[in-house]
Design an enzyme around this catalytic site. Structure first.
Site, PDB file in Angstrom:
ATOM      1  N   GLU A 178      82.786 -28.978  79.303  1.00  0.00           N
ATOM      2  CA  GLU A 178      84.120 -29.473  79.653  1.00  0.00           C
ATOM      3  C   GLU A 178      84.208 -30.950  79.297  1.00  0.00           C
ATOM      4  O   GLU A 178      83.238 -31.531  78.819  1.00  0.00           O
ATOM      5  CB  GLU A 178      84.370 -29.273  81.146  1.00  0.00           C
ATOM      6  CG  GLU A 178      83.379 -30.051  82.014  1.00  0.00           C
ATOM      7  CD  GLU A 178      83.611 -29.885  83.507  1.00  0.00           C
ATOM      8  OE1 GLU A 178      84.709 -29.488  83.915  1.00  0.00           O
ATOM      9  OE2 GLU A 178      82.669 -30.174  84.262  1.00  0.00           O
ATOM     10  N   ARG A 230      88.113 -25.615  97.649  1.00  0.00           N
ATOM     11  CA  ARG A 230      87.054 -26.157  96.781  1.00  0.00           C
ATOM     12  C   ARG A 230      86.310 -27.300  97.483  1.00  0.00           C
ATOM     13  O   ARG A 230      85.096 -27.455  97.327  1.00  0.00           O
ATOM     14  CB  ARG A 230      87.650 -26.620  95.445  1.00  0.00           C
ATOM     15  CG  ARG A 230      86.591 -26.953  94.402  1.00  0.00           C
ATOM     16  CD  ARG A 230      87.185 -27.174  93.031  1.00  0.00           C
ATOM     17  NE  ARG A 230      88.059 -28.343  92.979  1.00  0.00           N
ATOM     18  CZ  ARG A 230      88.772 -28.714  91.909  1.00  0.00           C
ATOM     19  NH1 ARG A 230      88.703 -28.000  90.799  1.00  0.00           N
ATOM     20  NH2 ARG A 230      89.531 -29.776  91.936  1.00  0.00           N
ATOM     21  N   LYS A 253      82.176 -30.834  93.449  1.00  0.00           N
ATOM     22  CA  LYS A 253      82.894 -32.074  93.149  1.00  0.00           C
ATOM     23  C   LYS A 253      82.363 -33.132  94.103  1.00  0.00           C
ATOM     24  O   LYS A 253      82.916 -33.374  95.178  1.00  0.00           O
ATOM     25  CB  LYS A 253      84.403 -31.831  93.314  1.00  0.00           C
ATOM     26  CG  LYS A 253      85.262 -32.784  92.494  1.00  0.00           C
ATOM     27  CD  LYS A 253      86.655 -32.225  92.314  1.00  0.00           C
ATOM     28  CE  LYS A 253      87.632 -33.256  91.829  1.00  0.00           C
ATOM     29  NZ  LYS A 253      87.328 -33.866  90.555  1.00  0.00           N
TER      30      LYS A 253
END
Ligand code: PMP
Length: 285
Positions: free
Chosen positions: A184, A52, A151
């Site tokens: 989220e 990721r 991220k």
């Protein structure tokens, strides 16, 4: 005592772990990061986090100046150097130092930073009784702007949401996406349970595709449950039998109240409790 910070191949004492104020990671939030957990010295799903990190970097036109294998070794060495068994690891890669202008072509020396520290866990009470959360006015980033799947070091959107949640007395806050659907929480993914089936927003709903979320989907399916990744509204959350959050730091934690409405019976439900248990076993396996 956790006090050794890795920067570009060298371990520094915490006080001496410094980088340039010209780094675009600081000037513009240009960089990527990961948060990982170790259990008894073993990092949970390290490959997925590294993957990721590389995906986040790629989406931001960044190159991480090492191989994935070297990153894995660096994370494990930092953990060991700090003598941490159960801990939290933060990996950051900055764009590097440049000029005061925006142009990233003027930057050099990306900084790879690894911090391993003791874990600031939620109090046990939250796991026993569940959390109360509120929906906040801050919209999750539009995927066509800074995609929530990245991220990045720019987490202000989530911090603004977190502040609103804290002002309402809640440690987590629910963010909706630009379509008004459930996305989220500020640092956790969300699931609801409807008649035994797990529902969670799909990855294009404006979410970070959580490593814990993936592990919980696998665990639920192994336990014979159906998991559906579908768009959810606040209404779906309000009428759910159960609701829970997943994240590296939080693991699996029940949500018992949303926007002052009790979810289900207002206590952590059986499916959530079962998954909490299964996740703890998996993480410590
Ligand atoms: N959403 C956001 C916005 C997060 O910051 C995190 C924590 N990294 C998560 C979800 C949960 O992801 P993971 O399970 O990989 O920690």
């Amino acid at each position: 005592m956790a006090n050794k910070v890795y920067i570009n191949g060298t371990l520094h004492a915490k006080e001496d772990a410094v980088i340039s104020v010209y780094d675009h990671g600081l000037l513009y939030g240009y960089g990527v990061f990961e948060g990982l957990r170790s259990y008894a010295g073993k990092v949970f799903r390290i490959e997925e986090h590294i993957e990721r990190l590389w995906d986040s970097a790629k989406a931001l036109w960044m190159e991480i100046p090492m191989t994935q294998q070297a990153m894995r070794q660096a994370i494990e060495e930092t953990l060991e150097a700090n003598g941490i068994g159960d801990g939290y690891i933060r990996v950051l890669v900055t764009r590097g130092s440049g000029t005061l202008g925006l142009d990233p072509n003027q930057t050099s020396n990306p900084q790879v930073i690894i911090i391993a520290d003791a874990l600031a866990l939620y109090p046990e009470q939250y796991y026993k009784d569940g959390l109360e959360i509120v929906t906040v006015s801050v919209t999750r980033n539009h995927p066509a702007a800074l995609n929530p799947r990245v991220k990045s070091l720019n987490y202000l959107n989530n911090i603004l949401a977190k502040i609103e949640g804290l002002q309402a007395g809640c440690v987590e806050a629910l963010m909706l996406n630009h379509k008004g659907e459930v996305a989220e929480c500020t640092g956790d993914n969300i699931f609801v349970v409807d008649a035994g089936t797990l529902l969670t927003p799909p990855q294009d709903a404006g979410i970070l595709k959580g490593v814990t979320r993936g592990a919980v989907i696998e665990l639920a399916e192994e336990a014979g449950r159906t998991v559906r990744e579908v768009p959810l509204t606040k209404h779906d959350v309000y009428i759910a039998d159960e609701c829970f959050l997943t994240g590296t730091a939080a693991e699996v934690v029940a949500v018992v109240k949303v926007d002052s409405r009790a979810i289900g019976a207002g206590t952590p439900g059986p499916v959530t409790r079962d998954l909490m248990k299964r996740f703890r076993l998996l993480a410590r396996a």
